[in-house]
Design an enzyme around this catalytic site. Structure first.
Site, PDB file in Angstrom:
ATOM      1  N   LYS A  45       0.834  -1.200   0.000  1.00  0.00           N
ATOM      2  CA  LYS A  45       0.000   0.000   0.000  1.00  0.00           C
ATOM      3  C   LYS A  45       0.873   1.256   0.000  1.00  0.00           C
ATOM      4  CE  LYS A  45      -3.708  -0.467   2.525  1.00  0.00           C
ATOM      5  NZ  LYS A  45      -4.292  -0.676   3.864  1.00  0.00           N
ATOM      6  N   ARG A 115      -3.097   3.200   8.554  1.00  0.00           N
ATOM      7  CA  ARG A 115      -3.419   2.058   7.692  1.00  0.00           C
ATOM      8  C   ARG A 115      -2.277   1.054   7.678  1.00  0.00           C
ATOM      9  NH1 ARG A 115      -4.568   4.739   1.964  1.00  0.00           N
ATOM     10  NH2 ARG A 115      -5.839   2.854   1.722  1.00  0.00           N
ATOM     11  N   GLY A 124      -8.319  -7.128   4.113  1.00  0.00           N
ATOM     12  CA  GLY A 124      -9.178  -7.347   5.267  1.00  0.00           C
ATOM     13  C   GLY A 124      -8.468  -7.976   6.442  1.00  0.00           C
ATOM     14  N   MET A 126      -5.893  -6.673   8.243  1.00  0.00           N
ATOM     15  CA  MET A 126      -5.538  -5.754   9.309  1.00  0.00           C
ATOM     16  C   MET A 126      -6.396  -4.496   9.235  1.00  0.00           C
ATOM     17  SD  MET A 126      -1.559  -6.540   9.531  1.00  0.00           S
ATOM     18  CE  MET A 126      -1.475  -7.034   7.856  1.00  0.00           C
ATOM     19  N   ARG A 369      -3.554  -1.433  -6.433  1.00  0.00           N
ATOM     20  CA  ARG A 369      -2.724  -2.641  -6.360  1.00  0.00           C
ATOM     21  C   ARG A 369      -3.162  -3.562  -7.487  1.00  0.00           C
ATOM     22  NH1 ARG A 369      -5.650  -4.397  -0.854  1.00  0.00           N
ATOM     23  NH2 ARG A 369      -7.734  -4.434  -1.696  1.00  0.00           N
ATOM     24  N   HIS A 485      -3.605 -33.908   8.150  1.00  0.00           N
ATOM     25  CA  HIS A 485      -3.571 -35.109   7.320  1.00  0.00           C
ATOM     26  C   HIS A 485      -4.627 -35.039   6.220  1.00  0.00           C
ATOM     27  CE1 HIS A 485      -4.692 -39.271   6.289  1.00  0.00           C
ATOM     28  NE2 HIS A 485      -3.394 -39.473   6.354  1.00  0.00           N
ATOM     29  N   ARG A 591       2.119 -46.800  -8.925  1.00  0.00           N
ATOM     30  CA  ARG A 591       2.325 -47.574  -7.697  1.00  0.00           C
ATOM     31  C   ARG A 591       1.577 -48.878  -7.844  1.00  0.00           C
ATOM     32  NH1 ARG A 591      -0.102 -42.961  -6.570  1.00  0.00           N
ATOM     33  NH2 ARG A 591       1.015 -41.209  -5.634  1.00  0.00           N
ATOM     34  N   ARG A 647       6.739 -48.667 -10.437  1.00  0.00           N
ATOM     35  CA  ARG A 647       7.472 -48.962  -9.204  1.00  0.00           C
ATOM     36  C   ARG A 647       7.067 -50.339  -8.707  1.00  0.00           C
ATOM     37  NH1 ARG A 647       6.516 -45.368  -3.998  1.00  0.00           N
ATOM     38  NH2 ARG A 647       4.540 -46.474  -3.983  1.00  0.00           N
ATOM     39  N   GLU A 774      15.289 -42.146  -2.288  1.00  0.00           N
ATOM     40  CA  GLU A 774      14.387 -41.657  -1.248  1.00  0.00           C
ATOM     41  C   GLU A 774      14.943 -41.878   0.144  1.00  0.00           C
ATOM     42  OE1 GLU A 774      10.648 -43.739  -1.575  1.00  0.00           O
ATOM     43  OE2 GLU A 774      11.636 -45.508  -2.374  1.00  0.00           O
ATOM     44  N   SER A 793      14.660 -41.521  -9.835  1.00  0.00           N
ATOM     45  CA  SER A 793      13.473 -40.709  -9.581  1.00  0.00           C
ATOM     46  C   SER A 793      13.459 -40.405  -8.089  1.00  0.00           C
ATOM     47  CB  SER A 793      12.213 -41.467  -9.989  1.00  0.00           C
ATOM     48  OG  SER A 793      11.083 -40.683  -9.693  1.00  0.00           O
ATOM     49  N   GLY A 795      12.156 -39.786  -4.716  1.00  0.00           N
ATOM     50  CA  GLY A 795      10.908 -39.972  -3.972  1.00  0.00           C
ATOM     51  C   GLY A 795      10.965 -38.998  -2.812  1.00  0.00           C
ATOM     52  N   ASN A 797       8.818 -37.626  -0.926  1.00  0.00           N
ATOM     53  CA  ASN A 797       8.007 -37.806   0.288  1.00  0.00           C
ATOM     54  C   ASN A 797       8.813 -38.553   1.343  1.00  0.00           C
ATOM     55  OD1 ASN A 797       5.990 -36.654  -1.162  1.00  0.00           O
ATOM     56  ND2 ASN A 797       4.787 -38.514  -1.414  1.00  0.00           N
ATOM     57  N   ASP A 798       9.315 -39.738   0.950  1.00  0.00           N
ATOM     58  CA  ASP A 798      10.105 -40.506   1.903  1.00  0.00           C
ATOM     59  C   ASP A 798      11.432 -39.819   2.200  1.00  0.00           C
ATOM     60  OD1 ASP A 798       8.753 -42.692   2.954  1.00  0.00           O
ATOM     61  OD2 ASP A 798       8.862 -43.760   1.047  1.00  0.00           O
ATOM     62  N   CYS A 860       9.183 -37.835  -8.216  1.00  0.00           N
ATOM     63  CA  CYS A 860       7.816 -38.346  -8.240  1.00  0.00           C
ATOM     64  C   CYS A 860       7.107 -38.162  -6.902  1.00  0.00           C
ATOM     65  CB  CYS A 860       7.798 -39.810  -8.659  1.00  0.00           C
ATOM     66  SG  CYS A 860       8.712 -40.874  -7.545  1.00  0.00           S
ATOM     67  N   TYR A 880      12.618 -34.147 -15.465  1.00  0.00           N
ATOM     68  CA  TYR A 880      11.158 -34.073 -15.446  1.00  0.00           C
ATOM     69  C   TYR A 880      10.623 -34.081 -14.021  1.00  0.00           C
ATOM     70  CZ  TYR A 880      11.088 -39.056 -14.390  1.00  0.00           C
ATOM     71  OH  TYR A 880      11.262 -40.268 -13.777  1.00  0.00           O
TER      72      TYR A 880
HETATM   73  P1  ADP Z   1      -7.613  -2.186   3.631  1.00  0.00           P
HETATM   74  O1  ADP Z   1      -6.189  -2.599   3.667  1.00  0.00           O
HETATM   75  O2  ADP Z   1      -8.496  -3.050   4.439  1.00  0.00           O
HETATM   76  O3  ADP Z   1      -8.077  -1.965   2.230  1.00  0.00           O
HETATM   77  P2  ADP Z   1      -7.283   0.646   3.862  1.00  0.00           P
HETATM   78  O4  ADP Z   1      -6.107   1.125   4.606  1.00  0.00           O
HETATM   79  O5  ADP Z   1      -7.200   0.692   2.403  1.00  0.00           O
HETATM   80  O6  ADP Z   1      -7.679  -0.784   4.387  1.00  0.00           O
HETATM   81  O7  ADP Z   1      -8.497   1.513   4.375  1.00  0.00           O
HETATM   82  C1  ADP Z   1      -9.802   1.186   4.060  1.00  0.00           C
HETATM   83  C2  ADP Z   1     -10.513   2.364   3.531  1.00  0.00           C
HETATM   84  O8  ADP Z   1     -10.443   3.447   4.426  1.00  0.00           O
HETATM   85  C3  ADP Z   1      -9.970   2.911   2.244  1.00  0.00           C
HETATM   86  O9  ADP Z   1     -10.407   2.227   1.140  1.00  0.00           O
HETATM   87  C4  ADP Z   1     -10.501   4.316   2.268  1.00  0.00           C
HETATM   88  O10 ADP Z   1     -11.800   4.332   1.768  1.00  0.00           O
HETATM   89  C5  ADP Z   1     -10.493   4.645   3.714  1.00  0.00           C
HETATM   90  N1  ADP Z   1      -9.331   5.482   4.006  1.00  0.00           N
HETATM   91  C6  ADP Z   1      -8.099   5.127   4.386  1.00  0.00           C
HETATM   92  N2  ADP Z   1      -7.306   6.178   4.517  1.00  0.00           N
HETATM   93  C7  ADP Z   1      -8.050   7.257   4.222  1.00  0.00           C
HETATM   94  C8  ADP Z   1      -7.786   8.656   4.165  1.00  0.00           C
HETATM   95  N3  ADP Z   1      -6.587   9.150   4.435  1.00  0.00           N
HETATM   96  N4  ADP Z   1      -8.801   9.453   3.822  1.00  0.00           N
HETATM   97  C9  ADP Z   1     -10.015   8.956   3.530  1.00  0.00           C
HETATM   98  N5  ADP Z   1     -10.319   7.658   3.562  1.00  0.00           N
HETATM   99  C10 ADP Z   1      -9.353   6.823   3.911  1.00  0.00           C
HETATM  100 MG    MG Z   2       8.614 -43.973  -1.020  1.00  0.00          MG
HETATM  101 MG    MG Z   3      -7.759  -0.689   1.001  1.00  0.00          MG
END
Ligand code: ADP
Ligand code: MG
Ligand code: MG
Length: 907
Positions: A45, A115, A124, A126, A369, A485, A591, A647, A774, A793, A795, A797-798, A860, A880
């Site tokens: 970011k 941020r 989502g 952090m 991004r 597992h 096998r 094998r 192996e 070849s 192996g 895993n082993d 393999c 391969y």
């Molecule tokens: P995430 O990583 O979850 O996308 P962001 O850091 O992008 O979180 O923040 C989520 C939202 O918060 C952004 O999409 C934006 O809409 C809002 N935001 C973040 N920084 C600012 C800012 N400086 N001014 C206005 N809105 C902001």
């Molecule tokens: Mg084996």
């Molecule tokens: Mg964002």
């Protein structure tokens, strides 16, 4: 150093800390200190905010605290080192100068967002805090300076909600309830209906609640707020959901997250303000259309949080819903947004996922991004961008994620189908399947034999469940992670699996499962979506994977680039056919023991195993010979001239015999033998550590007639195929070789038998005799072993089990901790341990080729289908890889990427 006004923990540098030269990077029009290439330091970011700023795109000024500081923070027990602070104060002063507002100023306060942003995007994962810097005084200043008290108080209540949740650990829903109650009292539907007085009341109530719940008052001092928020971002790197995400995507704990502190722009200033998110192309289909959503008079997360239904951005997209698009509502801001997105796409030469805010008709960009996309979209976008001359063929290949192809290769749930979600676990192995639930592997096998489709539901699985897992359409476990597992084995089989679904309660006694008030009995129908981890009630319709012309185009492109051959591990004609369909260039591992389990032959196998003497054993083996011959002939025919590596028998013999008295009694009856004798025979097969016991070539050292029979079956099948006019190259592979003497002896046995058959039949054909590498000893003495081998070849895993000294079946209990604590970067059974096991592979290749320069070398193990491991195998010069049929396209793409990556490295 004297620090002012902070209750957050600050600590002095510890003895081993090295203070990085630069760790705060400023960005504002004309003076951006970072760029897109600095993701390791600035996080994705931060790097892109800096880059956009340099491009002259409007971005609110701010600064990024580097990822290094996250590491320092965590190493010093969750404290911000005190040498960080002056640099942050300095950067804040630069922001203040740019904007003409002061942080904490009561007349005209500067507000900031805090941020997070790691190297790899972790959407989502952090939490972001907006409107930081508000308190009872600054809110009045903001109300006056903006001439908009409602906006000021709305920002304040949002700030308290976010801050108390993210930083102070107050359950966000508790404050939300207060807000909802007030809305109900006032008969409001939308947040936007709240008045200034309502908002003031809310702020007061929120602060009281926070005090009650945490025993602390809500911090009013802006710098205290800031340090608290920065610490919270660093801490969030280690929250359970971040850890889970990191594990899922193999992101090392050492990377850390950066923190971006950025001046606020406001989408909640009224009806000429808005906030939104968009993709420059459709992320689910890849279609070249601008695609996005926005909300008027809203902030940040409102769009994704579903508080109000967002509106589409383009007029075209709004047509069907009748909603007002951004294009119509704010035509100027829209036009600017279009110009910017097109520029960003050209600049980054990839589909972008963007976030923006419009404050009083002025557009600001807050994030860009490379957009996440479905596998289908990734192929479409790659092909389109090649055609648009935006990227080269090689770049297209390098951008595609081989592992993501998995999505395309399994039947998937019909997105249009009606469904009732019951629960959500981990997406352990993709695919969309339905079946009747059973709770034991035995029943899975029985029901399958009756022609029923079953879902095996277990708390967790163990090696004893393999047969049940094979029989089931899909597997659901309530415990265990992505390396459990169930998860590992299911992925290997290409079988759908949802693991660790904790919401589901399984009761083996009553053969029921409980979830969300539903009680499902054995035989009830469930659907699993292994790509999302979702569990649905009843049968959900699926659609077959359609491999369209774009898939073919990309695969052909990959084939034209790669050096590594790609074969498949296939034991049955069905596997072999799938493998061919996906482009396998041979079978790298067949096998033979899987053929022994067939209902028509398992008793003959057992008779052979429990025989008292060689004569009895040979009699039983003679029954198996024609069956094995047919097995091999079929595979040879399907592979149509491509090499087939077979094998010889590998597992310990007791895996084939029953162990309970009633079962043994049954068997005795069927074989016409004495129960007591049989029982003793079977008991004698017991081993303390079967993995290291009487198995592999060791079986043939004691019972050469077993391998003799298998080699004869191979040779006879080859003769038949040659007579039928087809080409073939059988490769006889001897497992678990530790010493060259073993191989010398068994090679002689094999060659003698093949030549005998060739003489008998008067047919000749080319064949190879080679070995699996192996065991560490084999790798270390590979020069001597190569004297007797036409091919190696690995192996793996082993080789992984024996090199690390851990058994895969037992490692599930602790391997998760090893990965989460960073002791191992990844599960070594999923991605090869390059420095350890990999070193042995490298050594084996070098030593083997010292003896025979053109020794053919492949792999393999399960690693043959893992993209990172494939890159490694390319580097060490294997010829391969061989993997499960469903992973063949993944391996083809990964092999092409490996070629390109190593070229890049060398240029
Ligand atoms: P995430 O990583 O979850 O996308 P962001 O850091 O992008 O979180 O923040 C989520 C939202 O918060 C952004 O999409 C934006 O809409 C809002 N935001 C973040 N920084 C600012 C800012 N400086 N001014 C206005 N809105 C902001
Ligand atoms: Mg084996
Ligand atoms: Mg964002």
């Amino acid at each position: 150093m004297t620090m002012t006004n902070s209750q957050t923990n600050l600590s002095g540098p510890t003895a081993k800390t090295t203070v990085p030269e630069k760790f705060v990077y400023f960005f504002a029009a004309g003076e951006s200190e970072g760029n897109a290439g600095m993701k390791n330091t600035l996080g994705g970011k931060g790097a892109n905010l800096a880059e956009m700023t340099s491009l002259g795109i409007p971005v609110p000024p701010g600064f990024t605290i580097s990822t290094d500081i996250c590491t320092h923070f965590n190493e010093s027990g969750g404290k911000i080192p005190d040498w960080v602070k002056p640099k942050v104060l300095e950067a804040m002063a630069r922001v203040e100068a740019k904007i003409g507002k002061k942080f904490g100023d009561v007349k005209n306060p500067l507000l900031v967002s805090v941020r997070s942003g790691a190297r790899a995007s972790m959407p989502g994962m952090m939490d972001t805090i907006l409107n930081l810097g508000l308190n009872d005084q600054t809110v009045e200043g903001l109300a006056k300076s903006s001439n908009n008290p409602r906006f000021a108080w709305d920002s304040y209540r949002r700030f308290i909600q976010m801050y108390s949740d993210v930083v102070m650990g107050v359950n966000g829903s508790l404050l939300e309830v207060t807000l909802e109650d007030l809305k109900e009292d006032k008969h409001y539907k939308l947040d936007t209906e709240l008045t200034v007085d309502d908002l003031k009341i809310l702020v007061k109530k929120f602060k009281e609640l926070v005090q009650q719940l945490t025993g602390h008052s809500f911090p009013s001092e802006p710098w205290e707020q800031l340090w608290g928020a920065v610490s919270a971002v660093f801490r969030s790197w280690n929250t359970p959901r971040a850890i889970t995400y990191r594990e899922l995507h193999s992101i090392p704990v050492s990377w850390g997250t950066a923190v971006n502190v950025q001046s606020m722009v406001f989408g909640n200033m009224g009806d000429d303000s808005a906030t939104g998110v968009a993709f420059t192309r459709d992320p689910s289909t890849g279609e070249k259309t601008f695609y996005g959503e926005f909300l008027i008079n809203a902030q940040g997360e409102d769009v994704v949080a579903g508080i109000r239904t967002p509106q589409p951005i383009t007029k075209k997209a709004a047509l069907s819903s009748g909603a007002v698009s951004l294009e119509e509502a704010m035509p100027e801001a829209y036009a600017e947004l279009v110009a910017i997105y097109q520029r960003l796409e050209k600049h980054y030469r990839d589909m972008q996922d963007i976030e923006f805010t419009i404050e009083s008709n002025k557009l600001w960009m807050l994030q860009t991004r490379n957009g996440k996309r479905t596998a289908k979209a990734s192929l479409q976008i790659a092909c389109d961008m090649i055609d648009e001359k935006l990227i080269t063929n090689e770049e297209a290949i390098l951008r595609l994620d081989p592992a993501a192809l998995d999505q395309l290769l399994h039947p998937t749930l019909d997105p249009k189908a009606q469904k009732t979600q019951l629960a959500k676990g981990l997406p352990a192995s993709p695919g969309g399947v339905h079946g009747q639930i059973v709770f034991t592997s035995e029943e899975a096998v029985e029901w399958k034999e009756k022609g029923l489709k079953v879902i095996l539901v277990r708390v967790e699985t163990s090696p004893e469940d393999i047969a049940g897992m094979i029989a089931a359409q899909g597997i659901l476990t309530t415990r265990g992670g992505m390396t459990s597992h169930a998860a590992v084995v299911a992925r290997g089989m290409g079988k759908c699996c949802v693991a660790g679904c904790g919401e589901v309660e399984v009761d083996y006694r009553t053969e029921t499962m409980k979830v969300k008030g539903y009680v499902l009995k054995k035989g009830d129908v469930l659907t699993l979506d292994g790509s999302t981890g979702e569990v649905f009630l009843g049968e959900v319709k699926t659609i077959e994977p359609r491999l369209d012309e774009r898939f073919d185009r990309i695969m052909k492109l990959a084939d034209s680039i790669r050096r590594l051959g790609v074969r498949a591990n296939a034991d049955t004609p069905k596997d072999a056919e799938t493998a061919r369909k996906f482009g396998a260039e041979g079978i790298g591992l067949c096998r033979t023991e899987h053929m022994f389990f067939g209902a028509d032959r398992i008793d003959a196998v057992r008779e052979m195993i429990t025989a008292d003497n060689r004569m009895d054993r040979e009699r039983a083996l003679a029954k198996l010979l024609p069956m094995q011959r047919d097995d091999f002939a079929q595979l040879f025919k399907i592979m149509d001239g491509f090499p087939v590596t077979i094998r010889l028998l590998d597992p310990p013999l007791h895996e084939f015999v029953p162990h309970t008295d009633p079962e043994i009694k049954d068997l005795a009856q069927r074989l016409g033998q004495d129960f007591e004798r049989l029982r003793m025979k079977i008991k004698a097969l017991h081993e303390f550590n079967p993995m290291l016991g009487h198995r592999g070539c060791r079986l043939a050292v004691t019972y050469p007639e077993i391998y003799q029979m298998q080699v004869r079956a191979i040779a006879e099948a080859a003769c038949d195929v040659v007579k039928a006019g087809q080409k073939l190259i059988p490769e006889i592979m001897i497992p678990l070789i530790a010493t060259d003497k073993e191989l010398d002896m068994l090679r002689t046995l094999s060659v003698n038998e093949v030549e005998k058959v060739q003489r008998e039949r008067g047919v000749s054909f080319k064949y190879l005799v080679g070995t699996m590498i192996e065991l560490p000893r084999a790798a270390v003495t590979a020069d001597a072993i190569a004297e007797h081998a036409d091919f190696f070849s690995f192996g793996t895993n082993d080789l992984t089990q024996t090199t690390l000294g851990l058994s895969r079946d037992d490692a599930g209990r602790f391997l998760g901790s090893y990965v989460s604590q960073g002791i191992l970067p990844q599960d070594p059974f999923v991605s090869i341990d390059q420095v350890g096991v990999g070193a042995l592979v490298k050594m084996g290749v070098e030593l083997g080729r010292r003896t025979k320069p053109d020794l053919k070398v492949g792999v393999c193990g399960e690693h043959g289908g893992d993209p990172d491991s494939i890159e490694f195998f390319h580097k060490v010069g294997l010829d391969y890889v061989s993997c499960s049929p469903f992973r063949v396209p993944i391996a083809r793409l990964a092999a092409a990427r490996a070629t390109l990556l190593s070229k890049k490295l060398h240029s």
